[in-house]
Scaffold this active site. Structure first.
Site, PDB file in Angstrom:
ATOM      1  N   LYS A 106       0.867 -12.802   7.782  1.00 49.93           N
ATOM      2  CA  LYS A 106      -0.157 -12.024   7.172  1.00 49.93           C
ATOM      3  C   LYS A 106      -0.555 -12.899   6.055  1.00 49.93           C
ATOM      4  O   LYS A 106       0.088 -13.097   5.211  1.00 49.93           O
ATOM      5  CB  LYS A 106       0.101 -10.442   6.987  1.00 49.93           C
ATOM      6  CG  LYS A 106      -0.996  -9.685   5.946  1.00 49.93           C
ATOM      7  CD  LYS A 106      -0.416  -8.484   5.662  1.00 49.93           C
ATOM      8  CE  LYS A 106      -1.724  -7.830   4.772  1.00 49.93           C
ATOM      9  NZ  LYS A 106      -1.319  -6.557   4.098  1.00 49.93           N
ATOM     10  N   THR A 122       0.783  -1.247   0.104  1.00 44.07           N
ATOM     11  CA  THR A 122       0.016  -0.052   0.003  1.00 44.07           C
ATOM     12  C   THR A 122       0.872   1.144   0.095  1.00 44.07           C
ATOM     13  O   THR A 122       0.452   2.269  -0.288  1.00 44.07           O
ATOM     14  CB  THR A 122      -0.853   0.160   1.183  1.00 44.07           C
ATOM     15  OG1 THR A 122      -1.741  -1.476   1.281  1.00 44.07           O
ATOM     16  CG2 THR A 122      -2.110   1.237   1.090  1.00 44.07           C
ATOM     17  N   TYR A 167       4.655 -12.627   4.900  1.00 44.61           N
ATOM     18  CA  TYR A 167       3.470 -12.101   4.157  1.00 44.61           C
ATOM     19  C   TYR A 167       3.000 -12.938   2.995  1.00 44.61           C
ATOM     20  O   TYR A 167       3.926 -12.974   1.976  1.00 44.61           O
ATOM     21  CB  TYR A 167       3.738 -10.809   3.835  1.00 44.61           C
ATOM     22  CG  TYR A 167       2.519  -9.934   3.039  1.00 44.61           C
ATOM     23  CD1 TYR A 167       1.371 -10.548   2.971  1.00 44.61           C
ATOM     24  CD2 TYR A 167       2.737  -8.626   2.437  1.00 44.61           C
ATOM     25  CE1 TYR A 167       0.377  -9.637   2.404  1.00 44.61           C
ATOM     26  CE2 TYR A 167       2.017  -7.930   1.740  1.00 44.61           C
ATOM     27  CZ  TYR A 167       0.419  -8.578   1.661  1.00 44.61           C
ATOM     28  OH  TYR A 167      -0.509  -7.922   1.014  1.00 44.61           O
TER      29      TYR A 167
END
Length: 297
Positions: free
Chosen positions: A161, A45, A133
């Site tokens: 994650k 992001t 992740y």
């Protein structure tokens, strides 16, 4: 360690694409006031793919300095070259980040033994807590459950994650029962309330928290503490926003939303583009439905 709502923070930019440090400082202070539990910087992001190495390191240092121990800063330090990931992780460690987030190596599609070796070597390079992740829709690389189990035995690897479906979260939770030291973080905002209510995750690393930090933290607090009715009520209010923020590739929509809120300028780096006009009306409606104040043109 980290639980609740962790924001996957955008990197504010001026129209020319240069980093807007003043806006970044304001966002950090806003998240502290909103009780966000940790800030992940320079991740997906945060447009890590189009940051220079110097910018990436500078963002880590700046955020740690501004946070000043008021909120944990987690560095997006993953890369598809192990040497670069180690360099970023060492930089995160030396500037005082609380942990690193390590995405699976993208594009080069390593075998499972390569994934294990990659993460193990990073963990050996710096005594910094590491969150794996897994986001196969972006990386074309999926960590097998057996590989996660093996990696979890490494001292500094503290969690994962998972930007994956509900069924995968349930499989991971079976491997790591709740209240163990290895934490599970959801990566899909639309699924996190239900997953937290079911005890499948310990927190969320959230895109929606960029624009609704207080609501996301309240929702996760309720879900993790057994107030399932209130958690679902908050999630229902955010449902259209969860969907609209992914109408185009993240972080296109969330940066446009933050611009409408007056938090950042419109800068975004190629090959990403500003949000297509056809999505403006629906995203504006989702922001209003979530109770978010937007600026009128």
């Amino acid at each position: 360690m980290f639980t609740g709502s962790l924001v996957a923070l955008v990197t504010p930019m001026h129209i020319d694409g240069s980093i807007d440090w003043q806006a970044l400082e304001a966002l950090i202070n806003w998240h502290i006031a909103s009780q966000t539990q940790a800030i992940v910087v320079a991740g997906t992001t945060g447009e890590a793919a189009t940051l220079t190495l110097d910018e990436h390191k500078a963002i880590m240092r700046f955020c740690v300095d501004i946070a000043n121990d008021r909120i944990p800063i987690i560095a997006g330090a993953g890369a598809n070259a192990t040497a670069r990931a180690i360099e970023l992780t060492l930089a995160a460690y030396h500037c005082g980040c609380a942990a690193s987030l390590q995405v699976t190596p993208y594009y080069n599609r390593p075998p499972q033994r390569g994934l294990y070796a990659h993460f193990a070597k990073i963990a050996a390079a710096a005594p910094l807590p590491m969150i794996l992740y897994n986001v196969p829709t972006r990386t074309a690389c999926d960590i097998a459950l057996e590989t996660v189990t093996a990696l979890a035995k490494i001292t500094h690897i503290i969690g994962i994650k998972e930007a994956t479906p509900h069924a995968r979260l349930a499989q991971i939770r079976q491997l790591f029962p709740k209240n163990q030291s290895f934490k599970i973080y959801g990566g899909e905002d639309a699924l996190c309330a239900q997953a937290a209510c079911e005890g499948l995750i310990d927190g969320v690393i959230s895109v929606t928290a960029n624009v609704a930090p207080e609501a996301m933290q309240n929702m996760m607090h309720c879900a993790l503490n057994g107030d399932l009715k209130q958690a679902q009520a908050i999630n229902q209010r955010l449902a259209a926003l969860h969907e609209s923020l992914f109408c185009e590739t993240n972080p296109i929509a969330v940066k446009w939303a933050l611009q409408r809120m007056g938090k950042i300028a419109a800068g975004i780096r190629l090959p990403l583009m500003p949000l297509d006009e056809r999505w403006h009306e629906s995203l504006t409606a989702a922001l209003v439905a979530a109770g978010i104040t937007i600026q009128t043109h």
